[in-house]
Design a protein around this motif. Structure first.
Motif, PDB file in Angstrom:
ATOM      1  N   GLU A  89       0.843  -1.205   0.000  1.00 50.25           N
ATOM      2  CA  GLU A  89       0.000   0.000   0.000  1.00 50.25           C
ATOM      3  C   GLU A  89       0.876   1.252   0.000  1.00 50.25           C
ATOM      4  O   GLU A  89       1.952   1.276   0.598  1.00 50.25           O
ATOM      5  N   ILE A  90       0.415   2.267  -0.720  1.00 42.34           N
ATOM      6  CA  ILE A  90       1.055   3.589  -0.652  1.00 42.34           C
ATOM      7  C   ILE A  90      -0.036   4.620  -0.374  1.00 42.34           C
ATOM      8  O   ILE A  90      -1.023   4.701  -1.109  1.00 42.34           O
ATOM      9  N   ASN A  91       0.148   5.382   0.678  1.00 40.58           N
ATOM     10  CA  ASN A  91      -0.781   6.458   1.024  1.00 40.58           C
ATOM     11  C   ASN A  91      -0.104   7.806   0.765  1.00 40.58           C
ATOM     12  O   ASN A  91       1.038   8.030   1.185  1.00 40.58           O
ATOM     13  N   TYR A  92      -0.814   8.690   0.077  1.00 39.29           N
ATOM     14  CA  TYR A  92      -0.321  10.039  -0.169  1.00 39.29           C
ATOM     15  C   TYR A  92      -1.298  11.034   0.443  1.00 39.29           C
ATOM     16  O   TYR A  92      -2.507  10.808   0.452  1.00 39.29           O
ATOM     17  N   GLU A  93      -0.750  12.122   0.920  1.00 42.03           N
ATOM     18  CA  GLU A  93      -1.586  13.252   1.329  1.00 42.03           C
ATOM     19  C   GLU A  93      -0.897  14.518   0.838  1.00 42.03           C
ATOM     20  O   GLU A  93       0.236  14.802   1.218  1.00 42.03           O
ATOM     21  N   ILE A  94      -1.566  15.233  -0.036  1.00 43.86           N
ATOM     22  CA  ILE A  94      -0.970  16.426  -0.621  1.00 43.86           C
ATOM     23  C   ILE A  94      -2.016  17.526  -0.707  1.00 43.86           C
ATOM     24  O   ILE A  94      -3.083  17.338  -1.291  1.00 43.86           O
ATOM     25  N   GLY A  95      -1.701  18.635  -0.085  1.00 39.70           N
ATOM     26  CA  GLY A  95      -2.626  19.765  -0.081  1.00 39.70           C
ATOM     27  C   GLY A  95      -3.985  19.420   0.496  1.00 39.70           C
ATOM     28  O   GLY A  95      -5.006  19.927   0.038  1.00 39.70           O
ATOM     29  N   GLY A  96      -4.015  18.525   1.492  1.00 42.47           N
ATOM     30  CA  GLY A  96      -5.276  18.133   2.113  1.00 42.47           C
ATOM     31  C   GLY A  96      -6.017  17.032   1.378  1.00 42.47           C
ATOM     32  O   GLY A  96      -7.038  16.527   1.853  1.00 42.47           O
ATOM     33  N   LYS A  97      -5.516  16.629   0.203  1.00 46.63           N
ATOM     34  CA  LYS A  97      -6.135  15.579  -0.598  1.00 46.63           C
ATOM     35  C   LYS A  97      -5.453  14.251  -0.313  1.00 46.63           C
ATOM     36  O   LYS A  97      -4.223  14.142  -0.344  1.00 46.63           O
ATOM     37  N   SER A  98      -6.247  13.205  -0.037  1.00 50.59           N
ATOM     38  CA  SER A  98      -5.704  11.883   0.260  1.00 50.59           C
ATOM     39  C   SER A  98      -5.866  10.962  -0.955  1.00 50.59           C
ATOM     40  O   SER A  98      -6.940  10.884  -1.553  1.00 50.59           O
ATOM     41  N   VAL A  99      -4.800  10.277  -1.309  1.00 51.54           N
ATOM     42  CA  VAL A  99      -4.811   9.313  -2.409  1.00 51.54           C
ATOM     43  C   VAL A  99      -4.192   8.014  -1.897  1.00 51.54           C
ATOM     44  O   VAL A  99      -3.078   8.020  -1.373  1.00 51.54           O
ATOM     45  N   ILE A 100      -4.911   6.897  -2.054  1.00 53.27           N
ATOM     46  CA  ILE A 100      -4.440   5.608  -1.545  1.00 53.27           C
ATOM     47  C   ILE A 100      -4.336   4.596  -2.685  1.00 53.27           C
ATOM     48  O   ILE A 100      -5.293   4.387  -3.431  1.00 53.27           O
ATOM     49  N   PHE A 101      -3.164   3.987  -2.810  1.00 52.78           N
ATOM     50  CA  PHE A 101      -2.951   2.920  -3.782  1.00 52.78           C
ATOM     51  C   PHE A 101      -2.868   1.589  -3.035  1.00 52.78           C
ATOM     52  O   PHE A 101      -2.066   1.442  -2.103  1.00 52.78           O
ATOM     53  N   LYS A 102      -3.701   0.628  -3.458  1.00 54.65           N
ATOM     54  CA  LYS A 102      -3.681  -0.704  -2.864  1.00 54.65           C
ATOM     55  C   LYS A 102      -3.485  -1.755  -3.950  1.00 54.65           C
ATOM     56  O   LYS A 102      -3.636  -1.477  -5.144  1.00 54.65           O
ATOM     57  N   TYR A 103      -3.206  -2.973  -3.530  1.00 51.43           N
ATOM     58  CA  TYR A 103      -2.928  -4.047  -4.478  1.00 51.43           C
ATOM     59  C   TYR A 103      -4.210  -4.494  -5.174  1.00 51.43           C
ATOM     60  O   TYR A 103      -5.231  -4.768  -4.541  1.00 51.43           O
ATOM     61  N   ASN A 104      -4.144  -4.533  -6.505  1.00 54.44           N
ATOM     62  CA  ASN A 104      -5.264  -4.998  -7.321  1.00 54.44           C
ATOM     63  C   ASN A 104      -4.911  -6.403  -7.831  1.00 54.44           C
ATOM     64  O   ASN A 104      -3.988  -6.584  -8.615  1.00 54.44           O
ATOM     65  N   LYS A 105      -5.662  -7.406  -7.356  1.00 53.20           N
ATOM     66  CA  LYS A 105      -5.337  -8.793  -7.686  1.00 53.20           C
ATOM     67  C   LYS A 105      -5.480  -9.074  -9.183  1.00 53.20           C
ATOM     68  O   LYS A 105      -4.717  -9.854  -9.748  1.00 53.20           O
ATOM     69  N   LYS A 106      -6.462  -8.466  -9.813  1.00 52.51           N
ATOM     70  CA  LYS A 106      -6.668  -8.701 -11.240  1.00 52.51           C
ATOM     71  C   LYS A 106      -5.512  -8.132 -12.068  1.00 52.51           C
ATOM     72  O   LYS A 106      -5.011  -8.765 -12.986  1.00 52.51           O
ATOM     73  N   LEU A 107      -5.135  -6.904 -11.730  1.00 54.99           N
ATOM     74  CA  LEU A 107      -4.056  -6.253 -12.482  1.00 54.99           C
ATOM     75  C   LEU A 107      -2.675  -6.659 -11.999  1.00 54.99           C
ATOM     76  O   LEU A 107      -1.668  -6.422 -12.679  1.00 54.99           O
ATOM     77  N   LYS A 108      -2.635  -7.233 -10.779  1.00 54.19           N
ATOM     78  CA  LYS A 108      -1.373  -7.610 -10.130  1.00 54.19           C
ATOM     79  C   LYS A 108      -0.423  -6.420 -10.002  1.00 54.19           C
ATOM     80  O   LYS A 108       0.779  -6.505 -10.270  1.00 54.19           O
TER      81      LYS A 108
END
Length: 516
Positions: A68-87
């Motif tokens: 997982e990668i969590n970003y927070e920039i300028g008050g905006k949160s963006v989260i990347f998680k593992y997608n099993k289909k796309l691997k």
């Protein structure tokens, strides 16, 4: 604008967390041992801009179900998680294109944008040739000055800029419509031009991995100087990784070190140049090490050992690290990593007296000098009229009265409203340190510990430049603290000469020191 990134369970990295203030236009240098996660950090930041960077630039299976990668920039949160289909890592969150376009990430060979751009130039050679023949180009004065300063050469004096579809390209034209494209320059020259192209794009922040690649030490130092200029001109923050000691020494105020912890997590902490140099590159050839806080204390100990201690039995080196906690932390770390010595007792720390009583100063093999610091002790003696000319001292140190009150732990300041309003008025037109100091005095505000310390440093620097040698100042301070300095001298002497002396040898050493 705050930028936070949290990386979890990618490749062999359990956790990395890092925060930056993008509004603070500065240079941030990140270093660390090979494999500490520097490139992964930059890739993860790049992933926010191009979501397929990790999959394109890394080995297969570096991510898994719990990545997982969590970003927070300028008050905006963006989260990347593992997608099993796309691997691969994927996100339902989006970052606005406006903000994405304000960030730039440059990876090292062979994935960096400058290498993709290299291929692109060859594909538009006909367009470039047409512009050269028609002489449709301009002279990029700033870039020429930049390259000229970095390489100390005039070879770029005829460099021109050509626009193709609103993208700048650079060539050196010669006779008969012949020209040399930027992609045929040396790798270092080509990198600098690529970097300059980004700088001119007015990015909010530029992240660069391995910025020192293809540049010699002199060019690296000069590059730092120019980046400091560019950050002010283009309002851009530069964040880069490097192993270059030359660059790190130039950027000693903004160094961050990535270090792997026992649990697999990676810490990124602000460290001094001395600390980083010691942990990353080590010191060899000495049997004993004394770590200190600053250069003044290092020079004082060298004088004490040379002048008053018996000749050391062991080869030794004194290294100033910066900060009491950094100094003792480095000493403690040597117990595990052994970058100084296999035997931890061969390393000791000597701190300023103002660290005495603090937790880190109570550790084994940590000692304090019998003065708050060399500079503070010198200031105190001058305030008491024991050293230097009083008139000259008061002319140099304007706040001598408030400093005296601070030294005696008193606050006799009185508020003078007329002066308060007067200096407030002056500050409306000229915001300078001297007017702020006078305003503080007019308000009757007491001197702070930091002010006392800074005054001591200013005094010490002035005296060694214009009035005395360091040795004369050190000798005076030793004479004013004879009993305490004798105890310190014996501690240092024992550390540097730990071996079984005969009774006659011990008596000889004591007689030599006493006679001095």
């Amino acid at each position: 604008m705050n930028f936070n990134i949290s990386i979890r369970n990618i490749q062999n990295i359990k956790k990395i967390e890092f925060s930056l203030d993008l509004a603070d236009k500065s240079l941030v240098c990140i270093t660390g041992k090979n494999g500490s996660g520097k490139t992964m950090l930059i890739k993860a930041i790049g992933n926010l801009i191009n979501a397929d960077i990790l999959s394109k630039t890394s080995a297969p299976r570096i991510v898994s179900d719990n990545s997982e990668i969590n970003y927070e920039i300028g008050g905006k949160s963006v989260i990347f998680k593992y997608n099993k289909k796309l691997k691969m890592l994927d996100s339902r969150d989006t970052l606005s294109k406006t903000l994405k376009d304000k960030l730039s990430v440059e990876l090292p060979i062979p994935y960096g944008e400058r290498f993709n751009f290299f291929k692109k130039i060859g594909g538009i050679d006909n367009d470039i040739r047409r512009q050269v023949v028609l002489q449709r180009y301009s002279r990029p004065t700033e870039l020429i000055d930049f390259l000229k300063a970095i390489y100390a050469t005039n070879k770029f004096d005829n460099l021109v800029e050509i626009q193709v579809k609103n993208v700048p390209y650079y060539v050196i034209p010669y006779e008969d419509n012949y020209y040399l494209r930027e992609d045929y320059f040396s790798s270092g020259e080509y990198f600098l031009i690529s970097l300059y192209r980004r700088i001119r794009s007015n990015y909010l922040a530029v992240f660069i991995d391995e910025i020192d690649i293809s540049l010699d030490a002199a060019a690296q130092v000069c590059l730092v100087e120019w980046l400091n200029k560019f950050k002010e001109i283009y309002k851009t923050k530069f964040i880069f990784t490097t192993h270059s000691l030359a660059m790190m020494q130039t950027l000693s105020d903004n160094l961050f070190c990535m270090e792997e912890q026992a649990d697999g997590s990676i810490t990124i902490e602000k460290r001094s140049y001395g600390f980083i140099k010691s942990t990353l590159f080590g010191f060899n050839g000495w049997e004993k090490y004394i770590l200190t806080e600053d250069e003044a204390l290092k020079d004082f100990l060298i004088y004490l050992i040379d002048r008053y201690c018996a000749k050391p039995f062991y080869q030794f080196k004194i290294i100033y690290i910066g900060g009491g906690t950094n100094t003792t932390d480095l000493m403690q770390r040597n117990k595990i990593e052994k970058f100084f010595s296999e035997e931890y007792k061969n390393v000791m720390a000597i701190l300023d007296g103002d660290q005495k009583g603090k937790a880190h100063a109570k550790k084994e093999n940590v000692h304090c000098i019998p003065m708050e610091s060399i500079e503070k002790e010198l200031l105190s003696r001058c305030l008491l009229g024991e050293f230097w000319d009083t008139v000259k001292f008061r002319a140099l140190i304007k706040d001598h009265e408030r400093l005296t009150d601070f030294m005696h732990k008193k606050n006799n300041g009185t508020k003078k409203m007329f002066k308060v309003w007067f200096y407030k008025f002056l500050l409306l037109f000229s915001k300078n340190t001297e007017s702020r100091r006078k305003l503080s005095a007019a308000r009757g505000e007491p001197i702070k510990e930091r002010d006392f310390s800074n005054a001591g440093k200013r005094l010490f620097k002035h005296l060694i430049q214009h009035e005395y040698t360091k040795q004369q100042i050190f000798e005076f301070l030793i004479e004013k603290n004879p009993k305490e300095i004798t105890a310190l001298r014996r501690t240092v002497e024992e550390f540097l000469s730990v071996r079984t002396n005969t009774k006659e040898e011990a008596q000889t050493i004591e007689s030599v020191v006493t006679s001095q």
